[in-house]
Design a protein around this motif. Structure first.
Motif, PDB file in Angstrom:
ATOM      1  N   GLU A  96       0.835  -1.203   0.000  1.00 17.45           N
ATOM      2  CA  GLU A  96       0.000   0.000   0.000  1.00 17.45           C
ATOM      3  C   GLU A  96       0.869   1.252   0.000  1.00 17.45           C
ATOM      4  O   GLU A  96       0.594   2.220  -0.716  1.00 17.45           O
ATOM      5  N   CYS A  97       1.934   1.230   0.800  1.00 16.92           N
ATOM      6  CA  CYS A  97       2.857   2.373   0.845  1.00 16.92           C
ATOM      7  C   CYS A  97       3.562   2.578  -0.493  1.00 16.92           C
ATOM      8  O   CYS A  97       3.774   3.708  -0.930  1.00 16.92           O
ATOM      9  N   LEU A  98       3.934   1.489  -1.142  1.00 16.54           N
ATOM     10  CA  LEU A  98       4.711   1.578  -2.384  1.00 16.54           C
ATOM     11  C   LEU A  98       3.846   1.910  -3.593  1.00 16.54           C
ATOM     12  O   LEU A  98       4.299   2.597  -4.516  1.00 16.54           O
ATOM     13  N   GLN A 144      -2.097   2.424  -3.276  1.00 16.21           N
ATOM     14  CA  GLN A 144      -3.442   1.849  -3.405  1.00 16.21           C
ATOM     15  C   GLN A 144      -3.883   1.216  -2.086  1.00 16.21           C
ATOM     16  O   GLN A 144      -3.059   0.685  -1.338  1.00 16.21           O
ATOM     17  N   LYS A 145      -5.163   1.283  -1.799  1.00  9.74           N
ATOM     18  CA  LYS A 145      -5.726   0.623  -0.627  1.00  9.74           C
ATOM     19  C   LYS A 145      -6.000  -0.835  -0.975  1.00  9.74           C
ATOM     20  O   LYS A 145      -6.688  -1.135  -1.964  1.00  9.74           O
ATOM     21  N   LEU A 146      -5.460  -1.769  -0.180  1.00 14.88           N
ATOM     22  CA  LEU A 146      -5.589  -3.195  -0.476  1.00 14.88           C
ATOM     23  C   LEU A 146      -6.348  -3.880   0.652  1.00 14.88           C
ATOM     24  O   LEU A 146      -5.989  -3.751   1.828  1.00 14.88           O
ATOM     25  N   ALA A 147      -7.399  -4.600   0.283  1.00 18.57           N
ATOM     26  CA  ALA A 147      -8.220  -5.296   1.278  1.00 18.57           C
ATOM     27  C   ALA A 147      -7.459  -6.475   1.864  1.00 18.57           C
ATOM     28  O   ALA A 147      -6.687  -7.142   1.175  1.00 18.57           O
ATOM     29  N   LYS A 148      -7.714  -6.747   3.167  1.00 17.81           N
ATOM     30  CA  LYS A 148      -7.009  -7.835   3.852  1.00 17.81           C
ATOM     31  C   LYS A 148      -8.034  -8.775   4.485  1.00 17.81           C
ATOM     32  O   LYS A 148      -9.103  -8.355   4.937  1.00 17.81           O
ATOM     33  N   GLU A 149      -7.700 -10.062   4.524  1.00 19.14           N
ATOM     34  CA  GLU A 149      -8.540 -11.056   5.197  1.00 19.14           C
ATOM     35  C   GLU A 149      -8.539 -10.778   6.700  1.00 19.14           C
ATOM     36  O   GLU A 149      -7.497 -10.480   7.292  1.00 19.14           O
ATOM     37  N   LYS A 150      -9.707 -10.904   7.340  1.00 16.45           N
ATOM     38  CA  LYS A 150      -9.813 -10.592   8.763  1.00 16.45           C
ATOM     39  C   LYS A 150      -9.472 -11.780   9.656  1.00 16.45           C
ATOM     40  O   LYS A 150      -9.125 -11.607  10.825  1.00 16.45           O
ATOM     41  N   ASN A 163      -4.138 -13.662   1.821  1.00 13.43           N
ATOM     42  CA  ASN A 163      -3.471 -12.356   1.887  1.00 13.43           C
ATOM     43  C   ASN A 163      -2.191 -12.334   1.049  1.00 13.43           C
ATOM     44  O   ASN A 163      -1.934 -11.399   0.293  1.00 13.43           O
ATOM     45  N   VAL A 164      -1.377 -13.380   1.202  1.00 12.11           N
ATOM     46  CA  VAL A 164      -0.112 -13.426   0.452  1.00 12.11           C
ATOM     47  C   VAL A 164      -0.389 -13.549  -1.043  1.00 12.11           C
ATOM     48  O   VAL A 164       0.284 -12.912  -1.869  1.00 12.11           O
ATOM     49  N   ASN A 165      -1.386 -14.359  -1.410  1.00  7.85           N
ATOM     50  CA  ASN A 165      -1.747 -14.485  -2.828  1.00  7.85           C
ATOM     51  C   ASN A 165      -2.159 -13.138  -3.409  1.00  7.85           C
ATOM     52  O   ASN A 165      -1.817 -12.787  -4.541  1.00  7.85           O
ATOM     53  N   LYS A 166      -2.907 -12.374  -2.623  1.00  7.94           N
ATOM     54  CA  LYS A 166      -3.336 -11.043  -3.062  1.00  7.94           C
ATOM     55  C   LYS A 166      -2.113 -10.145  -3.284  1.00  7.94           C
ATOM     56  O   LYS A 166      -2.028  -9.397  -4.265  1.00  7.94           O
ATOM     57  N   ALA A 167      -1.154 -10.250  -2.367  1.00  5.32           N
ATOM     58  CA  ALA A 167       0.077  -9.453  -2.495  1.00  5.32           C
ATOM     59  C   ALA A 167       0.860  -9.858  -3.743  1.00  5.32           C
ATOM     60  O   ALA A 167       1.376  -9.007  -4.483  1.00  5.32           O
ATOM     61  N   LEU A 168       0.933 -11.163  -3.994  1.00  2.00           N
ATOM     62  CA  LEU A 168       1.661 -11.640  -5.180  1.00  2.00           C
ATOM     63  C   LEU A 168       0.979 -11.173  -6.464  1.00  2.00           C
ATOM     64  O   LEU A 168       1.647 -10.866  -7.459  1.00  2.00           O
ATOM     65  N   GLN A 169      -0.349 -11.113  -6.458  1.00  4.47           N
ATOM     66  CA  GLN A 169      -1.074 -10.607  -7.632  1.00  4.47           C
ATOM     67  C   GLN A 169      -0.754  -9.137  -7.882  1.00  4.47           C
ATOM     68  O   GLN A 169      -0.570  -8.709  -9.026  1.00  4.47           O
TER      69      GLN A 169
END
Length: 713
Positions: A47-49, A52-58, A68-74
């Motif tokens: 998000e810092c880099l 963009q605002k990125l949704a996270k699993e609760k 969460n990691v898969n979302k980051a890799l995407q």
């Protein structure tokens, strides 16, 4: 060594991540390997880099972490970040190596490539590391203690960091104090503190981690890019070409060589300092290079030796053996170890095949040599693993708890493994031998060509020195053009000399010292001759420019004086001295003569000026033919000057006589008073002009026949 590097990378990468998080007020991470496992902190970093605002699993289960990691890799893939063989489970499981690999790819994209993309596009370069090294070398070239050739060992003593800062900000500290009095750790600490206090760069590196024989490359690259981001970023093509001439270092450093008694292979550097005289110009166009030769000493009977039954083990390999031997010695453990080794062996065979044929271009062959050297080191590093698998297989056969079918299978597998390993080893040694031979042949050709070029060029300089300058300005201009052509030839040869600054030399281990000493002496001799030619070229260029400037100045002044004389001669010829119709006409002629006489008086110093310019030119040229031509021109001016003065006097007397014979005494007195009045007025004007005349305006800058690009250099 690997664990130490992992610790340094973990520490450095953590500092970089926290610096990015701090910009947006996010809390720091404590443990890189654990804090990223649930993917939430990784998404915060992105998000810092990306902004963009990125949704996270609760949730907090493994499934949530994987999502969460898969979302980051995407997100990383959408931003074209390279993610070779990195999966979400690797990060969730806390795999140290792959987590560090992921963070490095993030740093490489946002810290290195993003910072350098504009300058890379402008220079039409795709290798950010090459651009960065070119910038560093260009910035530190005026610091003789600093020679940065990589992003590891070149930075250990702290001088490179300080020189890089001082080259752009000399106001921040005294270079000599830092370079001469402090230890490597102190110098490193000084540089990092200066960068933090004055440039706002976080202290991402610890001096103790850098002041080692082989500091972590990725950490240094990351920090130097931070410096690049805030300092002037100009990079010349000359600096890039210089970096391209440097030898490409193998992946395994000298400290990581695993020396075994079947392969005596080591390297060291010879440095031949080429003497450099005082440079006649502030920015010499040509450099006198110091030659640095990497000398690889090999055993003459390398190829004939076979793999010994016992393999020398590294710490990593002993760990591997302990793992296999210490656990339950069963067929499953053996098969797992065998599959790992065979997988590596297959990739090694592919890597050897991918090297391709040996080139005929010396620079390409050097790259091939260094690539293969790294490959050979990798073989050496892995041979213990092959031996360990064979040893485990032998022990399984010795125990005798296997069926005949299992024993036959193990024996066949061991034979296959040993056969493929031996084939790979022999093929690798043969490739190394061929590379050695071809590279030495090509480099010897380079040396022979350089020797021939030096001899011809020395003869060429002697011939040029024996030929006089001039004798005319056009001749001198032609000589300037010829010297420019000479400079172009020298510049072309310098590319070849650059290639010889890093020679790879193969010698017999028994005669290694003698061979390297002979090479050092030969290159020292070549270096002295090259340096002498470079100095001669610079000195002659400065001399030619000085003479050309003086000659053009003299030519302009004499041209102006010639035109002035012609104008006055023409004016004098038009003044009537007889046949006056009336008194006014006679007075007009007298007035013109008086004005002309005043003009001559004001111009009298011009002859002295021309003489002075002529003497300056003759001292520089030292050519009798030029002296004769200049003396002839000055003599001609003197004669014309004297003739003009005599005609003025003669015409004045002639008018006076006309007054005496044709006019009454009263008229004569009136005329003479008029002449006296005019003459006196002109003399006053001359005197006033001498006293009050402002200094002549500065001469316009004349465009010498000098190539502007060369002038800049």
């Amino acid at each position: 060594m690997a664990d130490e590097r992992e610790d340094v990378q973990k520490k450095t990468f953590t500092k970089w991540i926290n610096a990015q998080l701090a910009k947006f007020g996010r809390r720091h991470i404590e443990d890189l390997f654990n804090d990223f496992r649930d993917g939430r902190r990784l998404l915060e970093l992105l998000e810092c880099l990306t902004g963009q605002k990125l949704a996270k699993e609760k949730g907090s289960t493994r499934v949530h972490a994987l999502n969460n990691v898969n979302k980051a890799l995407q997100v990383l893939r959408r931003n074209n970040v390279d993610l070779v063989n990195i999966g979400s489970s690797d990060i969730v499981d806390g795999n140290h190596k792959l987590t560090l690999g992921l963070i490095w790819n993030i740093i490489l994209h946002w810290q290195v490539k993003d910072v350098m993309k504009n300058i890379m596009a402008g220079l039409q370069q795709t290798n950010s590391e090459k651009i960065l090294l070119s910038w560093v070398r260009q910035s530190t070239r005026n610091y003789p203690q600093v020679n940065v050739i990589n992003f590891t060992s070149s930075w250990s003593d702290g001088l490179a960091f300080n020189a890089l800062l001082h080259s752009h900000r000399p106001d921040l500290f005294d270079w000599n104090a830092v370079a001469s009095q402090q230890s490597p750790v102190q110098r490193l600490d000084h540089a990092f503190n200066i960068a933090r206090q004055h440039l706002g760069i976080e202290k991402l590196l610890d001096p103790e981690d850098i002041a080692t024989a082989c500091p972590d490359k990725k950490s240094i690259l990351m920090y130097v890019t931070s410096l690049f981001q805030v300092l002037p970023q100009q990079v010349t093509m000359e600096a890039i070409r210089e970096v391209e001439m440097l030898p490409r270092h193998s992946r395994v450093t000298r400290e990581e060589h695993i020396q075994v008694h079947h392969q005596q292979h080591f390297s060291h550097e010879i440095t031949v300092n080429v003497p450099q005289g005082p440079s006649p110009s502030p920015k010499p166009r040509f450099k006198s290079y110091a030659y640095a030769q990497a000398v690889y000493v090999t055993s003459p009977d390398q190829k004939r030796r076979q793999v010994p039954p016992q393999f020398l083990e590294t710490v990593e390999e002993r760990t591997f053996t302990t793992t296999v031997m210490g656990s339950k010695m069963d067929l499953d453990n053996y098969q797992t170890a065998l599959e790992e080794v065979l997988t590596w062996l297959l990739s090694a065979e592919d890597a050897l095949q991918a090297q391709g044929d040996i080139s005929s271009d010396v620079e390409v062959v050097k790259e091939q040599f260094h690539t293969h050297e790294g490959f050979m080191m990798e073989l050496t590093a892995h041979q213990g693993r092959v031996g360990n698998v064979l040893q485990v297989g032998s022990q399984l056969l010795t125990i005798g708890k296997l069926s005949d079918e299992e024993e036959n299978e193990i024996q066949e597998q061991m034979n296959l493994l040993n056969s493929r390993w031996e084939s790979l080893r022999v093929a690798s040694m043969e490739k190394q031998s061929n590379l050695h031979k071809i590279l030495m042949d090509l480099q010897n050709q380079q040396l022979a060509q350089l020797a021939d070029w030096l001899t011809k060029t020395e003869e060429r300089t002697k011939k040029i020195d024996s030929e006089p300058l001039g004798p005319d300005l056009e001749d001198l201009k032609h000589q300037v053009e010829e010297h420019k052509a000479f400079q172009d030839d020298l510049e072309q040869e310098q590319v070849k000399v650059n290639s010889l600054t890093h020679m790879v030399v193969v010698v017999d281990e028994n005669s290694g010292d003698k061979a390297t000493a002979a090479l050092e002496e030969q290159l020292q001799h070549f270096g002295n001759r090259w340096a002498a030619i470079c100095r001669w070229t610079e000195e002659r260029w400065v001399l030619l420019q000085d003479i050309l400037r003086k000659w053009q100045h003299f030519a302009e002044e004499q041209c102006l004086f010639d035109a002035w004389l012609t104008e006055k001669e023409d004016a004098l010829s038009k003044i009537h001295t007889t046949g006056f119709k009336d008194q006014n006409e006679m007075l007009t002629s007298l007035r013109k003569l008086a004005i002309l006489k005043g003009d001559l008086e004001m111009k009298r110093q011009m002859m002295s000026k021309l003489n002075s310019l002529s003497q300056d030119l003759l001292v520089a040229v030292k050519n009798k033919a030029v002296a004769q031509k200049l003396e002839s021109r000055l003599e001609n001016f003197a004669q014309r000057w004297d003739s003009l003065v005599q005609k003025l006097e003669s015409n004045s007397k002639q008018i006076s006589q006309a007054v005496t014979t044709t006019q009454t005494s009263l008229t004569q007195t009136t005329v003479m008073e008029t002449v006296t009045m005019v003459t006196t007025r002109e003399q006053i004007l001359v005197k006033h002009a001498k006293e009050e005349l402002p200094p002549p305006p500065p001469h316009k800058k004349r465009q010498l026949l000098v190539d502007s690009e060369i002038r800049k250099r």
